[in-house]
Design a protein around this motif. Structure first.
Motif, PDB file in Angstrom:
ATOM      1  N   GLN A   1      -5.847   2.741  -0.811  1.00  0.00           N
ATOM      2  CA  GLN A   1      -6.775   1.614  -0.739  1.00  0.00           C
ATOM      3  C   GLN A   1      -8.111   1.872  -1.419  1.00  0.00           C
ATOM      4  O   GLN A   1      -8.632   0.991  -2.113  1.00  0.00           O
ATOM      5  N   ALA A   2      -8.685   3.042  -1.256  1.00  0.00           N
ATOM      6  CA  ALA A   2      -9.992   3.322  -1.858  1.00  0.00           C
ATOM      7  C   ALA A   2      -9.946   3.191  -3.378  1.00  0.00           C
ATOM      8  O   ALA A   2     -10.887   2.678  -3.989  1.00  0.00           O
ATOM      9  N   LEU A   3      -8.859   3.623  -4.003  1.00  0.00           N
ATOM     10  CA  LEU A   3      -8.731   3.484  -5.460  1.00  0.00           C
ATOM     11  C   LEU A   3      -8.550   2.026  -5.859  1.00  0.00           C
ATOM     12  O   LEU A   3      -9.104   1.588  -6.876  1.00  0.00           O
TER      13      LEU A   3
ATOM     14  N   ARG B   1     -11.936   0.449  -5.590  1.00  0.00           N
ATOM     15  CA  ARG B   1     -12.839   0.927  -6.633  1.00  0.00           C
ATOM     16  C   ARG B   1     -12.501   0.352  -8.009  1.00  0.00           C
ATOM     17  O   ARG B   1     -13.371  -0.102  -8.741  1.00  0.00           O
ATOM     18  N   ASP B   2     -11.202   0.367  -8.363  1.00  0.00           N
ATOM     19  CA  ASP B   2     -10.787   0.063  -9.736  1.00  0.00           C
ATOM     20  C   ASP B   2     -10.164  -1.309  -9.933  1.00  0.00           C
ATOM     21  O   ASP B   2     -10.036  -1.764 -11.060  1.00  0.00           O
ATOM     22  N   GLY B   3      -9.719  -1.957  -8.864  1.00  0.00           N
ATOM     23  CA  GLY B   3      -9.098  -3.268  -8.989  1.00  0.00           C
ATOM     24  C   GLY B   3      -7.588  -3.217  -8.865  1.00  0.00           C
ATOM     25  O   GLY B   3      -6.995  -2.169  -8.586  1.00  0.00           O
ATOM     26  N   LEU B   4      -6.991  -4.364  -9.100  1.00  0.00           N
ATOM     27  CA  LEU B   4      -5.545  -4.558  -8.934  1.00  0.00           C
ATOM     28  C   LEU B   4      -4.927  -5.122 -10.200  1.00  0.00           C
ATOM     29  O   LEU B   4      -5.599  -5.789 -10.984  1.00  0.00           O
ATOM     30  N   ILE B   5      -3.659  -4.879 -10.358  1.00  0.00           N
ATOM     31  CA  ILE B   5      -2.889  -5.494 -11.436  1.00  0.00           C
ATOM     32  C   ILE B   5      -2.327  -6.804 -10.885  1.00  0.00           C
ATOM     33  O   ILE B   5      -1.583  -6.783  -9.898  1.00  0.00           O
TER      34      ILE B   5
ATOM     35  N   VAL C   1       1.606  -4.219  -3.766  1.00  0.00           N
ATOM     36  CA  VAL C   1       0.977  -3.015  -3.240  1.00  0.00           C
ATOM     37  C   VAL C   1       1.837  -2.479  -2.096  1.00  0.00           C
ATOM     38  O   VAL C   1       2.108  -3.192  -1.126  1.00  0.00           O
ATOM     39  N   VAL C   2       2.278  -1.238  -2.258  1.00  0.00           N
ATOM     40  CA  VAL C   2       3.056  -0.559  -1.223  1.00  0.00           C
ATOM     41  C   VAL C   2       2.502   0.857  -1.120  1.00  0.00           C
ATOM     42  O   VAL C   2       2.573   1.613  -2.098  1.00  0.00           O
ATOM     43  N   GLU C   3       1.929   1.181   0.012  1.00  0.00           N
ATOM     44  CA  GLU C   3       1.420   2.534   0.197  1.00  0.00           C
ATOM     45  C   GLU C   3       2.563   3.524  -0.026  1.00  0.00           C
ATOM     46  O   GLU C   3       3.722   3.255   0.319  1.00  0.00           O
TER      47      GLU C   3
ATOM     48  N   CYS D   1       0.872   4.727 -10.013  1.00  0.00           N
ATOM     49  CA  CYS D   1      -0.130   5.446  -9.220  1.00  0.00           C
ATOM     50  C   CYS D   1      -1.411   5.452 -10.037  1.00  0.00           C
ATOM     51  O   CYS D   1      -1.553   4.660 -10.968  1.00  0.00           O
ATOM     52  N   ASN D   2      -2.331   6.322  -9.727  1.00  0.00           N
ATOM     53  CA  ASN D   2      -3.599   6.294 -10.442  1.00  0.00           C
ATOM     54  C   ASN D   2      -3.504   6.855 -11.854  1.00  0.00           C
ATOM     55  O   ASN D   2      -4.014   6.254 -12.800  1.00  0.00           O
TER      56      ASN D   2
END
Length: 129
Positions: free
Chosen positions: A42-44, A47-51, A56-58, A88-89
């Motif tokens: 979640q923090a990323l 911070r960076d946004g979503l596509i 979203v699946v942890e 992932c990141n």
């Protein structure tokens, strides 16, 4: 018993089993019906946004959500032939996640080379979290 391997060798071995996908090709695959799965924490995402359009699946829920035979699957997890692109990141954790999906029979699963950061650097769509 096999000799222990380091993470770099493990990543190489896993990646030898499938073809990874570049950001623009992942975007095209999405437009053709592939499921983009964002496993960043979640923090990323904040911070960076979503596509846009990515699910979203942890990471710790991935197998349960994408197993077509599982009782906790996403509605999109319709079969083992599903085209999945794991994001992932930076493209490391997604490799191991993809290996796990392959073990579940999702033979068309792949991951995004360079992860979300490569997607963003390629100028592909990103929206605030």
């Amino acid at each position: 018993m096999s000799a222990p391997v380091g993470i770099d060798e493990l990543l190489e071995r896993v990646r030898a089993g499938y073809t990874r996908i570049a950001p623009r090709a992942a975007h095209e695959a999405f437009l053709d019906g592939a499921l983009l799965v964002d496993i960043r924490y979640q923090a990323l995402r904040e911070r960076d946004g979503l596509i846009p359009g990515a699910v979203v699946v942890e990471r710790n829920e991935l197998e349960w959500r994408l197993d077509p035979q599982g009782s906790h699957r996403l509605p999109q997890a319709t079969g083992h032939d599903l085209r999945v692109v794991v994001i992932c990141n930076e493209g490391y954790a997604s490799t191991l996640a993809t290996a796990s999906l392959h073990a579940l029979g999702l033979h068309r699963a792949t991951d995004l080379t360079g992860g979300f950061q490569a997607w963003k650097a390629a100028g592909l769509p990103v929206v605030p979290a």
